[in-house]
Scaffold this motif. Sequence first.
Motif, mmCIF file in Angstrom:
data_model
loop_
_atom_site.group_PDB
_atom_site.id
_atom_site.type_symbol
_atom_site.label_atom_id
_atom_site.label_comp_id
_atom_site.label_asym_id
_atom_site.label_seq_id
_atom_site.Cartn_x
_atom_site.Cartn_y
_atom_site.Cartn_z
ATOM 1 N N LEU A 194 3.477 4.808 -3.233
ATOM 2 C CA LEU A 194 3.593 6.264 -3.136
ATOM 3 C C LEU A 194 4.968 6.760 -3.534
ATOM 4 O O LEU A 194 5.153 7.920 -3.858
ATOM 5 C CB LEU A 194 3.314 6.706 -1.695
ATOM 6 C CG LEU A 194 1.901 6.402 -1.239
ATOM 7 C CD1 LEU A 194 1.741 6.795 0.193
ATOM 8 C CD2 LEU A 194 0.918 7.138 -2.101
ATOM 9 N N PHE A 249 -8.216 5.762 -1.235
ATOM 10 C CA PHE A 249 -7.480 6.844 -0.585
ATOM 11 C C PHE A 249 -6.623 7.656 -1.557
ATOM 12 O O PHE A 249 -6.509 8.859 -1.429
ATOM 13 C CB PHE A 249 -6.576 6.290 0.518
ATOM 14 C CG PHE A 249 -7.317 5.946 1.769
ATOM 15 C CD1 PHE A 249 -7.887 6.936 2.545
ATOM 16 C CD2 PHE A 249 -7.439 4.635 2.175
ATOM 17 C CE1 PHE A 249 -8.574 6.622 3.703
ATOM 18 C CE2 PHE A 249 -8.122 4.313 3.333
ATOM 19 C CZ PHE A 249 -8.691 5.311 4.097
ATOM 20 N N PHE A 250 -5.995 6.986 -2.508
ATOM 21 C CA PHE A 250 -5.047 7.694 -3.379
ATOM 22 C C PHE A 250 -5.603 7.944 -4.776
ATOM 23 O O PHE A 250 -5.000 8.658 -5.550
ATOM 24 C CB PHE A 250 -3.741 6.896 -3.535
ATOM 25 C CG PHE A 250 -3.084 6.512 -2.243
ATOM 26 C CD1 PHE A 250 -3.243 7.285 -1.104
ATOM 27 C CD2 PHE A 250 -2.293 5.378 -2.176
ATOM 28 C CE1 PHE A 250 -2.636 6.929 0.081
ATOM 29 C CE2 PHE A 250 -1.683 5.019 -0.989
ATOM 30 C CZ PHE A 250 -1.860 5.787 0.140
ATOM 31 N N GLY A 251 -6.713 7.296 -5.111
ATOM 32 C CA GLY A 251 -7.226 7.435 -6.468
ATOM 33 C C GLY A 251 -6.427 6.660 -7.500
ATOM 34 O O GLY A 251 -6.496 6.946 -8.686
ATOM 35 N N PHE A 252 -5.621 5.677 -7.074
ATOM 36 C CA PHE A 252 -4.891 4.825 -8.022
ATOM 37 C C PHE A 252 -5.845 3.748 -8.508
ATOM 38 O O PHE A 252 -6.454 3.061 -7.712
ATOM 39 C CB PHE A 252 -3.699 4.135 -7.350
ATOM 40 C CG PHE A 252 -2.601 5.069 -6.944
ATOM 41 C CD1 PHE A 252 -2.655 6.407 -7.251
ATOM 42 C CD2 PHE A 252 -1.504 4.596 -6.253
ATOM 43 C CE1 PHE A 252 -1.647 7.265 -6.889
ATOM 44 C CE2 PHE A 252 -0.484 5.446 -5.876
ATOM 45 C CZ PHE A 252 -0.558 6.779 -6.191
ATOM 46 N N PHE A 286 0.838 -1.207 0.000
ATOM 47 C CA PHE A 286 0.000 0.000 0.000
ATOM 48 C C PHE A 286 0.870 1.253 0.000
ATOM 49 O O PHE A 286 0.642 2.188 -0.765
ATOM 50 C CB PHE A 286 -0.888 -0.062 1.248
ATOM 51 C CG PHE A 286 -1.750 1.138 1.486
ATOM 52 C CD1 PHE A 286 -2.841 1.387 0.686
ATOM 53 C CD2 PHE A 286 -1.475 2.013 2.528
ATOM 54 C CE1 PHE A 286 -3.650 2.483 0.909
ATOM 55 C CE2 PHE A 286 -2.272 3.110 2.755
ATOM 56 C CZ PHE A 286 -3.362 3.342 1.943
ATOM 57 N N LEU A 329 -7.804 -0.102 -1.068
ATOM 58 C CA LEU A 329 -7.503 1.090 -0.261
ATOM 59 C C LEU A 329 -6.743 2.126 -1.085
ATOM 60 O O LEU A 329 -6.942 3.329 -0.926
ATOM 61 C CB LEU A 329 -6.702 0.691 0.975
ATOM 62 C CG LEU A 329 -7.528 -0.130 1.964
ATOM 63 C CD1 LEU A 329 -6.665 -0.704 3.053
ATOM 64 C CD2 LEU A 329 -8.626 0.723 2.569
#
Lengths: 219, 201
Positions: free
Chosen positions: A52, A92-95, A48, A88
């Motif tokens: 990033l 959360f990240f829009g990936f 996860f 997730l």
Amino acid sequence: MAHIPEGVLSAPVLITGALVTTAAVAYAIRKLDYERLPQAAVLAACFFVASLVAVPAGPSSVHLLLNGLMGLMLGWLAVPALLVALLLQAVFFGFGGLLVLGVNCLNIALPALLSYYLVSPWLNKALLANNRRQLFMSGMVAGAIGVAGTGALVCLALVLTGPQYLAAGKIILVTYLPLLVVESLITGAIVGFVAKVAPELLQRQLPQPLVAEESHATN
Amino acid sequence: MRQTNKCLLLGLLFSLSGICSMPVSAHLLKVFAWAEGNEIVGNAYFAGGIAAGGAHIKVFDGQHQLVAEVSPDSKGDFRIKVPGAADYSIVADTEDGHVAHWEIKTAEVAAPDVNPTAGVTSNVTHNAVTSGPAAVANSAIDKAALEQLVQTAVAKEVGPLRMELQRYADRLRLSDLLGGIGFIFGLTGGALWWRSRKQQQ
């Protein structure tokens, strides 16, 4: 790039991905080993977070996948672990996205399973012999299988959607090659490290033929 | 038990090293654009900072017809002339499956026949030289031109600010990150609790 965004793939590809992922997750949950759950959570959290740290490569940017490592350490449990982490990341990240979750999970989980089935026997031998070099090498191969497999599956999903994505294959190849090198080195180093500090985390993974596992699971 | 602790510790180390080395940049392709008169100005970037100079920008109008296609400069900036006031949809594509969208509404874009600069120049000369009914008619036209000019000027000033805001909103927040990690561990804890309950029964 492992995360294909929403609105790119065609419906048949999306549906196939979702169905296969559902089947794989159902199978993995049926033969769930609760003892390995904490380990799965830790690796899912790593996966996860790893997305990033992206570095620019060519026209795009890439990040570590760690799916080869997850396959080696978790076996089939890697599938639900990846599904949760991908969900997730999408929220959360829009990936990626919710509709493409199935395809994205498949693209990342299949190479994980492949490295589990191909590399684990080798890894176990290396563990028994306590051969550092072999341990590192097996980790490297698992990492390479993870990245190469995901790259190939992403290409496949795009090309199945439409021939206009053929050019994408070339770009993915260019951006994935450096990633493959880095990922295999990192996976090799992590496997070497884990073998030194906590070899029991790697030792239990003895992949059996699918049929044998099936009968074991129903017992 | 000891093994579980060990594995948790190990994982925490991994996660922490991940967080510390974190936002070099995130991975999500984004595009932002605004209208300055009859031009669309914008920027393509990866959420978190780096420019997406290698992206291809395509502009579609309300009927999904391709209007223009450009490559941004190395900073991801682009500038496109559009034919007139309409809804526009800007699509950035790195051609490996990364795609980003941005919409511009009709109200933002100037009609093509209004040339604000010319309008105001003529306004100034007319006011200086003429008087009477002709000047009144002229000032009515020029008012529209002036409005257009002000709108364009404001768009020019506010556009970069809006982009800053958008980028700030796209930025990854630590709370998201920790929320996700917490969710994963919570889910695992839930599964383990469920099993222990089943065993007790």
